[in-house]
Design an enzyme around this catalytic site. Structure first.
Site, PDB file in Angstrom:
ATOM      1  CG  HIS A 143     -18.444  15.432 -13.196  1.00 47.51           C
ATOM      2  ND1 HIS A 143     -18.214  16.379 -12.233  1.00 47.51           N
ATOM      3  CD2 HIS A 143     -19.194  14.463 -12.609  1.00 47.51           C
ATOM      4  CE1 HIS A 143     -18.810  16.011 -11.104  1.00 47.51           C
ATOM      5  NE2 HIS A 143     -19.410  14.845 -11.306  1.00 47.51           N
TER       6      HIS A 143
ATOM      7  CB  CYS B 167     -19.246  19.913 -11.500  1.00 48.68           C
ATOM      8  SG  CYS B 167     -17.766  19.474 -10.561  1.00 48.68           S
TER       9      CYS B 167
ATOM     10  N   GLY C 170       5.532  13.856   7.775  1.00 52.81           N
ATOM     11  CA  GLY C 170       4.935  12.769   8.549  1.00 52.81           C
ATOM     12  C   GLY C 170       5.455  11.389   8.222  1.00 52.81           C
TER      13      GLY C 170
ATOM     14  CB  CYS D  24      14.425  -0.274   4.242  1.00 56.34           C
ATOM     15  SG  CYS D  24      12.791   0.164   3.641  1.00 56.34           S
TER      16      CYS D  24
ATOM     17  CG  HIS E  70       5.661   4.267   2.422  1.00 50.63           C
ATOM     18  ND1 HIS E  70       6.824   4.937   2.751  1.00 50.63           N
ATOM     19  CD2 HIS E  70       4.783   4.529   3.438  1.00 50.63           C
ATOM     20  CE1 HIS E  70       6.668   5.557   3.908  1.00 50.63           C
ATOM     21  NE2 HIS E  70       5.449   5.341   4.342  1.00 50.63           N
TER      22      HIS E  70
END
Length: 351
Positions: A239, A195, A158, A39, A165
């Site tokens: 917020h 908000c 993916g 690796c 990582h």
């Protein structure tokens, strides 16, 4: 009966397909067959990556050598490149520019593990500090307008390497999804003077049907109009527009919430592949203080097919309330193994 549910920020509807309702044991996740040999992200293989741009390491250890516990390097096969300048051109109705940007890999541990769930809360804190540090550093390049931090777990998610990582890609425009959120937040504030994400937090903490975990400063929940089975969001209760401005108390409180969210998902649903993304305010554009940063965790348990690709609407076979219940119950008796690398106690604060 099936339900149409609308996201309160963006104009997106989701079908909650109760007639197809799937519980955790209904999903099957085949084991990922990622290459774990030699690796390039493991300790001792520092020469197999580009030189580090940031590392948290022992004080007496040289750069690009062992002694680190967090390491950030340029992606060896980048999607974009940090060229000195950029140029754009047009060909009739077509418009293009050269592929400027920054693409980096954040190595989250010395352990060759596929996820953050087997790390200590302290190690996850260090990952959060590294994400924050890169956000603050890269915004000095005024060509850049948005920095996307993301984590792909599993081949279906993916990932091409097994070692835990994450990545960041900084680009010279605001992505369409973030721009859509900004527009929705602006419109919501114009009508209600509040908000939308703050109101989501308030309503979810009041009802608690979709709350997975709450801490002093953060809440993890399954969104009302979840696009994916067992999708989760992590939001600050107060917020906050910019992840780059979070402080030490925030990071200490956030780390166990994030790690446990991933652990709950792993324990509840057969250790599925997933994508984790950080949505935060754009940079170098101004006027984005009304944004509300948050993490989105999107398990890859269903296939995005013709209907989703044709309409942008999703079909979710697991009601969010059922998913939240399963995720809340997932950690009974589950204890992660200890983290192998001991972070020195004298490490200075990353502020």
């Amino acid at each position: 009966m099936p339900e149409w549910r609308k996201d309160p920020v963006v104009d997106r509807w989701v079908i909650i397909a109760t007639e197809r309702a799937k519980r955790p044991h209904d999903f099957r996740c085949p084991p990922d067959q990622l290459n774990s040999g030699d690796c390039p992200l493991c300790v001792g293989n520092e020469d197999k990556t580009p030189p580090e741009v940031l590392a948290f390491r022992d004080a007496d250890s040289p750069a690009n050598q062992p002694g680190w516990w967090i390491r950030v390097v340029p992606n060896k096969f980048p999607a974009v490149l940090p060229n000195e300048g950029y140029y754009a051109w047009q060909d009739g109705i077509y418009e293009a520019m050269n592929g400027i940007g920054v693409h980096e890999v954040i190595v989250e541990s010395t352990d060759h593990e596929p996820d953050l769930v087997n790390q200590s809360d302290r190690q996850v804190e260090e990952v959060l500090w590294a994400w924050r540090a890169r956000l603050l550093d890269l915004r000095h390049d005024t060509r850049l307008k948005y920095i996307q931090i993301f984590k792909n777990k599993g081949r279906t998610g993916g990932a091409s390497l097994e070692h835990t990582h994450s990545q960041l890609i900084a680009i010279p425009m605001v992505p369409a999804d973030v721009a859509e959120e900004l527009a929705g937040l602006h419109e919501y504030r114009r009508h209600r003077n509040t908000c939308a994400y703050c109101d989501v937090v308030h309503q979810e903490l009041s009802g608690r049907d979709r709350v997975v975990r709450e801490s002093g400063r953060f809440v993890c929940l399954v969104p009302f109009a979840a696009r994916y089975p067992f999708e989760m969001w992590i939001l600050p209760k107060e917020h906050q527009a910019d992840f780059g401005q979070i402080g030490e108390d925030d990071i200490r409180d956030l780390a166990p919430v994030l790690r446990e969210a991933l652990l709950r998902l792993s324990e509840a649903v057969c250790r599925p592949p997933y994508n984790l993304v950080l949505h935060t305010s754009p940079i170098n554009v101004g006027g984005e203080l009304f944004y509300h940063w948050h993490f989105e965790i999107m398990p890859r348990l269903t296939i995005t097919a013709g209907y989703e690709l044709g309409t942008g609407y999703f079909i979710n076979p697991t009601p969010p309330e059922l998913a939240a219940e399963a995720l809340r119950d997932a950690l009974e008796g589950a204890v992660p193994p200890p983290h192998a690398y001991t972070i020195p106690e004298e490490v200075p604060k990353h502020v």
